[in-house]
Design an enzyme around this catalytic site. Structure first.
Site, PDB file in Angstrom:
ATOM      1  N   LYS A   9     104.877 -27.884  18.471  1.00 12.30           N
ATOM      2  CA  LYS A   9     104.330 -27.024  17.402  1.00 12.30           C
ATOM      3  C   LYS A   9     105.297 -26.926  16.226  1.00 12.30           C
ATOM      4  CE  LYS A   9     100.220 -25.351  18.357  1.00 12.30           C
ATOM      5  NZ  LYS A   9      99.070 -25.467  17.446  1.00 12.30           N
ATOM      6  N   TYR A  56     105.669 -27.585  24.421  1.00 11.99           N
ATOM      7  CA  TYR A  56     104.658 -27.060  23.508  1.00 11.99           C
ATOM      8  C   TYR A  56     105.312 -26.493  22.241  1.00 11.99           C
ATOM      9  CZ  TYR A  56     101.298 -23.692  21.580  1.00 11.99           C
ATOM     10  OH  TYR A  56     100.492 -22.966  20.739  1.00 11.99           O
ATOM     11  N   THR A  82     102.873 -21.100  15.830  1.00 10.72           N
ATOM     12  CA  THR A  82     102.923 -20.163  16.951  1.00 10.72           C
ATOM     13  C   THR A  82     104.265 -19.449  17.087  1.00 10.72           C
ATOM     14  OG1 THR A  82     102.908 -20.042  19.373  1.00 10.72           O
ATOM     15  CG2 THR A  82     103.511 -22.143  18.427  1.00 10.72           C
ATOM     16  N   GLU A 110     105.694 -19.187  19.747  1.00 10.22           N
ATOM     17  CA  GLU A 110     106.486 -19.953  20.726  1.00 10.22           C
ATOM     18  C   GLU A 110     107.584 -20.774  20.033  1.00 10.22           C
ATOM     19  OE1 GLU A 110     106.389 -20.460  24.336  1.00 10.22           O
ATOM     20  OE2 GLU A 110     105.557 -18.467  24.092  1.00 10.22           O
TER      21      GLU A 110
HETATM   22  P1  NAP Z   1      92.541 -23.171  23.342  1.00 10.25           P
HETATM   23  O1  NAP Z   1      91.535 -22.150  23.719  1.00 10.25           O
HETATM   24  O2  NAP Z   1      93.400 -23.765  24.403  1.00 10.25           O
HETATM   25  O3  NAP Z   1      91.756 -24.348  22.588  1.00 10.25           O
HETATM   26  C1  NAP Z   1      92.379 -25.578  22.340  1.00 10.25           C
HETATM   27  C2  NAP Z   1      91.374 -26.501  21.671  1.00 10.25           C
HETATM   28  O4  NAP Z   1      92.034 -27.754  21.387  1.00 10.25           O
HETATM   29  C3  NAP Z   1      90.153 -26.830  22.542  1.00 10.25           C
HETATM   30  O5  NAP Z   1      89.006 -26.775  21.725  1.00 10.25           O
HETATM   31  C4  NAP Z   1      90.417 -28.258  22.980  1.00 10.25           C
HETATM   32  O6  NAP Z   1      89.240 -28.999  23.202  1.00 10.25           O
HETATM   33  C5  NAP Z   1      91.126 -28.793  21.734  1.00 10.25           C
HETATM   34  N1  NAP Z   1      91.856 -30.026  21.994  1.00 10.25           N
HETATM   35  C6  NAP Z   1      92.671 -30.322  23.038  1.00 10.25           C
HETATM   36  N2  NAP Z   1      93.114 -31.583  22.946  1.00 10.25           N
HETATM   37  C7  NAP Z   1      92.564 -32.112  21.818  1.00 10.25           C
HETATM   38  C8  NAP Z   1      92.630 -33.374  21.201  1.00 10.25           C
HETATM   39  N3  NAP Z   1      93.348 -34.393  21.722  1.00 10.25           N
HETATM   40  N4  NAP Z   1      91.953 -33.563  20.050  1.00 10.25           N
HETATM   41  C9  NAP Z   1      91.192 -32.556  19.521  1.00 10.25           C
HETATM   42  N5  NAP Z   1      91.086 -31.340  20.068  1.00 10.25           N
HETATM   43  C10 NAP Z   1      91.770 -31.127  21.208  1.00 10.25           C
HETATM   44  O7  NAP Z   1      93.523 -22.605  22.220  1.00 10.25           O
HETATM   45  P2  NAP Z   1      93.359 -21.258  21.324  1.00 10.25           P
HETATM   46  O8  NAP Z   1      93.922 -20.126  22.074  1.00 10.25           O
HETATM   47  O9  NAP Z   1      92.005 -21.201  20.766  1.00 10.25           O
HETATM   48  O10 NAP Z   1      94.409 -21.582  20.158  1.00 10.25           O
HETATM   49  C11 NAP Z   1      93.997 -22.232  18.964  1.00 10.25           C
HETATM   50  C12 NAP Z   1      95.229 -22.845  18.310  1.00 10.25           C
HETATM   51  O11 NAP Z   1      96.159 -21.813  17.994  1.00 10.25           O
HETATM   52  C13 NAP Z   1      95.989 -23.829  19.174  1.00 10.25           C
HETATM   53  O12 NAP Z   1      96.535 -24.811  18.324  1.00 10.25           O
HETATM   54  C14 NAP Z   1      97.092 -23.006  19.785  1.00 10.25           C
HETATM   55  O13 NAP Z   1      98.179 -23.817  20.139  1.00 10.25           O
HETATM   56  C15 NAP Z   1      97.408 -22.077  18.631  1.00 10.25           C
HETATM   57  N6  NAP Z   1      97.929 -20.754  18.964  1.00 10.25           N
HETATM   58  C16 NAP Z   1      97.284 -19.973  19.871  1.00 10.25           C
HETATM   59  C17 NAP Z   1      97.750 -18.691  20.118  1.00 10.25           C
HETATM   60  C18 NAP Z   1      97.032 -17.762  21.070  1.00 10.25           C
HETATM   61  O14 NAP Z   1      97.631 -16.746  21.471  1.00 10.25           O
HETATM   62  N7  NAP Z   1      95.794 -18.037  21.415  1.00 10.25           N
HETATM   63  C19 NAP Z   1      98.882 -18.212  19.440  1.00 10.25           C
HETATM   64  C20 NAP Z   1      99.510 -19.056  18.512  1.00 10.25           C
HETATM   65  C21 NAP Z   1      99.004 -20.322  18.252  1.00 10.25           C
HETATM   66  P3  NAP Z   1      88.586 -29.239  24.674  1.00 10.25           P
HETATM   67  O15 NAP Z   1      87.566 -28.171  24.832  1.00 10.25           O
HETATM   68  O16 NAP Z   1      87.991 -30.592  24.563  1.00 10.25           O
HETATM   69  O17 NAP Z   1      89.699 -29.140  25.664  1.00 10.25           O
HETATM   70  O1  F7E Z   2     101.686 -16.684  29.465  1.00  9.45           O
HETATM   71  C1  F7E Z   2     103.564 -15.369  32.255  1.00  9.45           C
HETATM   72  C2  F7E Z   2     104.061 -16.618  31.560  1.00  9.45           C
HETATM   73  O2  F7E Z   2     100.155 -18.638  29.456  1.00  9.45           O
HETATM   74  C3  F7E Z   2     102.158 -15.420  29.055  1.00  9.45           C
HETATM   75  C4  F7E Z   2      99.325 -19.629  24.295  1.00  9.45           C
HETATM   76  O3  F7E Z   2      98.139 -19.230  23.652  1.00  9.45           O
HETATM   77  O4  F7E Z   2     100.531 -17.716  23.484  1.00  9.45           O
HETATM   78  C5  F7E Z   2     100.141 -18.406  24.654  1.00  9.45           C
HETATM   79  O5  F7E Z   2     101.281 -18.825  25.384  1.00  9.45           O
HETATM   80  C6  F7E Z   2     103.280 -14.989  29.962  1.00  9.45           C
HETATM   81  C7  F7E Z   2     104.369 -16.047  30.171  1.00  9.45           C
HETATM   82  O6  F7E Z   2     100.665 -17.396  27.305  1.00  9.45           O
HETATM   83  C8  F7E Z   2     101.281 -16.300  34.891  1.00  9.45           C
HETATM   84  O7  F7E Z   2     105.200 -17.156  32.227  1.00  9.45           O
HETATM   85  C9  F7E Z   2     102.981 -14.977  34.676  1.00  9.45           C
HETATM   86  O8  F7E Z   2     105.606 -15.407  30.191  1.00  9.45           O
HETATM   87  O9  F7E Z   2      99.226 -16.353  28.958  1.00  9.45           O
HETATM   88  P1  F7E Z   2     100.333 -17.300  28.840  1.00  9.45           P
HETATM   89  P2  F7E Z   2     101.959 -17.920  26.518  1.00  9.45           P
HETATM   90  O10 F7E Z   2     102.800 -18.810  27.332  1.00  9.45           O
HETATM   91  O11 F7E Z   2     102.610 -16.727  25.917  1.00  9.45           O
HETATM   92  C10 F7E Z   2     101.340 -18.476  22.573  1.00  9.45           C
HETATM   93  C11 F7E Z   2     101.650 -17.621  21.366  1.00  9.45           C
HETATM   94  C12 F7E Z   2     100.742 -19.793  22.248  1.00  9.45           C
HETATM   95  O12 F7E Z   2     100.936 -20.315  21.155  1.00  9.45           O
HETATM   96  C13 F7E Z   2     100.124 -20.549  23.370  1.00  9.45           C
HETATM   97  O13 F7E Z   2      99.235 -21.546  22.873  1.00  9.45           O
HETATM   98  O14 F7E Z   2     102.736 -14.748  31.270  1.00  9.45           O
HETATM   99  N1  F7E Z   2     102.763 -15.580  33.460  1.00  9.45           N
HETATM  100  N2  F7E Z   2     102.088 -15.405  35.569  1.00  9.45           N
HETATM  101  C14 F7E Z   2     101.717 -16.397  33.578  1.00  9.45           C
HETATM  102  N3  F7E Z   2     101.109 -17.176  32.681  1.00  9.45           N
HETATM  103  C15 F7E Z   2     100.032 -17.885  33.086  1.00  9.45           C
HETATM  104  N4  F7E Z   2      99.388 -18.669  32.199  1.00  9.45           N
HETATM  105  N5  F7E Z   2      99.574 -17.828  34.389  1.00  9.45           N
HETATM  106  C16 F7E Z   2     100.152 -17.051  35.333  1.00  9.45           C
HETATM  107  O15 F7E Z   2      99.748 -17.022  36.483  1.00  9.45           O
END
Ligand code: NAP
Ligand code: F7E
Length: 352
Positions: free
Chosen positions: A179, A175, A147, A149
């Site tokens: 990661k 987090y 990620t 992050e």
């Molecule tokens: P998400 O919607 O939050 O999905 C997370 C998944 O992980 C869910 O299916 C959850 O299952 C499962 N999980 C949680 N705890 C677990 C455990 N102990 N064992 C097995 N599975 C578990 O995340 P996403 O946005 O699809 O992201 C997919 C991956 O890419 C994640 O690793 C995330 O950190 C990474 N990532 C995401 C982004 C982004 O912008 N979306 C960017 C960079 C990297 P449950 O349904 O049971 O909770």
């Molecule tokens: O926050 C601000 C918050 O939680 C984005 C994950 O998929 O992308 C994701 O992480 C921004 C941050 O995503 C709220 O403080 C303001 O600055 O949607 P987010 P994230 O933290 O960027 C990365 C790449 C991953 O890998 C992660 O798994 O928005 N923010 N107000 C808020 N964020 C949330 N969630 N809720 C609020 O009310």
């Protein structure tokens, strides 16, 4: 006897076998999540036999997943339980594993740091070790969900052109730290045992499957409800942070492409643009005909983090060159797609 070290660079015979034998079998961890849904769709459409790891003795997301993907076989397991991973790998016998499971919410990770380390960090070790111990080090390809992050968005390590695969890491949350461990243990298994493990360093990607706990979906769902007259305001945290936002459907295609290469490697997937939350709000409200969004937004410190990532911008040049990775959806298109989807959901009376 030393470890088996397949030479992925020169093994053209293996490569052509691999390609002619596809579609093949894939195991997806995190299949109930946003990316899990998108990759399941892609793999099913490509003709793969798809297995998904599902956690818990009762998982509320199971029934909707089974309804959408009757072809997918679900296996109970948890990234914190090594024996369950061995069992899942033996049952699925996968050619490819997409490790998408994680505690993925940055704010939540500050409140549950040990759980985050166990799932998001050590879970990667449990998975790669399970592949190795089941004798699949030389034949199962693994995608690790790294990620943006891990970079942290600080002034000193932020290149003007955006973070790339060689940029310095400085994670800013439990987090991000977890990661980073997952990223390095994945690379370590690649280097130590010759395993095909590719890490996608993905910047934020969103869409109609995004969880409502993330800021984009929280906004688009609230905007749809405000437009329908069923909600008055959205309560958010900081509005100034900037993110490099893309569409999840485009990004899972990049994950799949990484596993179809001759050799394992690391790739940044990003849009190359960065926008503030205020800009996202502006576009989302404009989509429902509201030009001044400020009266509809309140701020609450409960949604602010102990340390924030101020700005993220990625440079996807390597993925574009090597994978020929392309994006179909730009920032405006992403916001519109999400708002339109949520308007339809609200009209249909669906709850999230
Ligand atoms: P998400 O919607 O939050 O999905 C997370 C998944 O992980 C869910 O299916 C959850 O299952 C499962 N999980 C949680 N705890 C677990 C455990 N102990 N064992 C097995 N599975 C578990 O995340 P996403 O946005 O699809 O992201 C997919 C991956 O890419 C994640 O690793 C995330 O950190 C990474 N990532 C995401 C982004 C982004 O912008 N979306 C960017 C960079 C990297 P449950 O349904 O049971 O909770
Ligand atoms: O926050 C601000 C918050 O939680 C984005 C994950 O998929 O992308 C994701 O992480 C921004 C941050 O995503 C709220 O403080 C303001 O600055 O949607 P987010 P994230 O933290 O960027 C990365 C790449 C991953 O890998 C992660 O798994 O928005 N923010 N107000 C808020 N964020 C949330 N969630 N809720 C609020 O009310």
């Amino acid at each position: 006897m030393g470890p088996v070290r397949p030479n992925w660079t020169s093994c053209t015979e293996h490569r052509s076998d691999y390609l002619t034998n596809t579609p093949s079998t894939a195991l997806v961890t995190g299949i109930t999540g946003q990316d899990g849904g998108h990759i399941a769709r892609l793999l099913v459409d490509e003709g793969y036999d798809v297995y998904g790891l599902i956690r818990g003795q009762y998982n509320p997301r199971r029934s909707s997943l089974e309804a959408e993907f009757p072809q997918v076989t679900l296996i109970e397991g948890d990234l914190t339980d090594p024996a369950s991973l061995v069992r899942a790998i033996e049952l699925a016998d996968p050619d490819e594993i997409y490790n998408l499971g994680a505690v993925s919410h940055v704010g939540f990770s500050f409140k549950n740091p040990t759980l985050t380390l166990d799932v998001t960090g050590k879970g990667v070790l449990n998975l790669v070790e399970a592949v190795r111990l089941t004798g699949r080090a030389d034949r199962t390809r693994i995608y690790q969900a790294s990620t943006s992050e891990m970079f942290g968005g600080l002034d000193y390590n932020r290149p003007g052109s955006g973070y790339n695969e060689d940029s310095l890491f400085h994670p800013r949350s439990p987090y991000g730290v977890a990661k980073l461990y997952g990223h390095w243990i994945a690379k370590n298994y690649r280097e130590s045992y010759g395993m095909f493990v590719s890490c996608g360093i993905l910047f934020n990607h969103e869409g109609e499957r995004r969880g409502v706990e993330f800021v984009t979906r929280k906004i688009t769902h609230a905007v749809a409800r405000i437009a329908a007259g069923t909600q008055d305001v959205i309560v958010l945290g900081d509005l100034w942070p900037k993110r490099d936002w893309g569409y999840a459907g485009d990004y899972v295609r990049g994950m799949w492409q990484m596993l179809q290469q001759d050799t394992p490697d690391d790739f940044v997937l990003a849009s190359g643009e960065t926008h503030s939350i205020e800009e996202f709000l502006q576009l989302a409200f404009a989509r429902v005909g509201i030009d001044d969004w400020r009266p509809y937004v309140r701020q609450d410190p409960a949604f602010m983090r102990p340390a924030e990532v101020d700005i993220l911008l990625g440079d996807p040049a390597k993925a574009e060159d090597v994978l020929a990775w392309r994006r179909d959806v730009d920032f405006d298109g992403l916001v519109n797609l999400m708002v339109d989807h949520d308007i339809a959901l609200v009209k249909a009376g669906a709850t999230l």
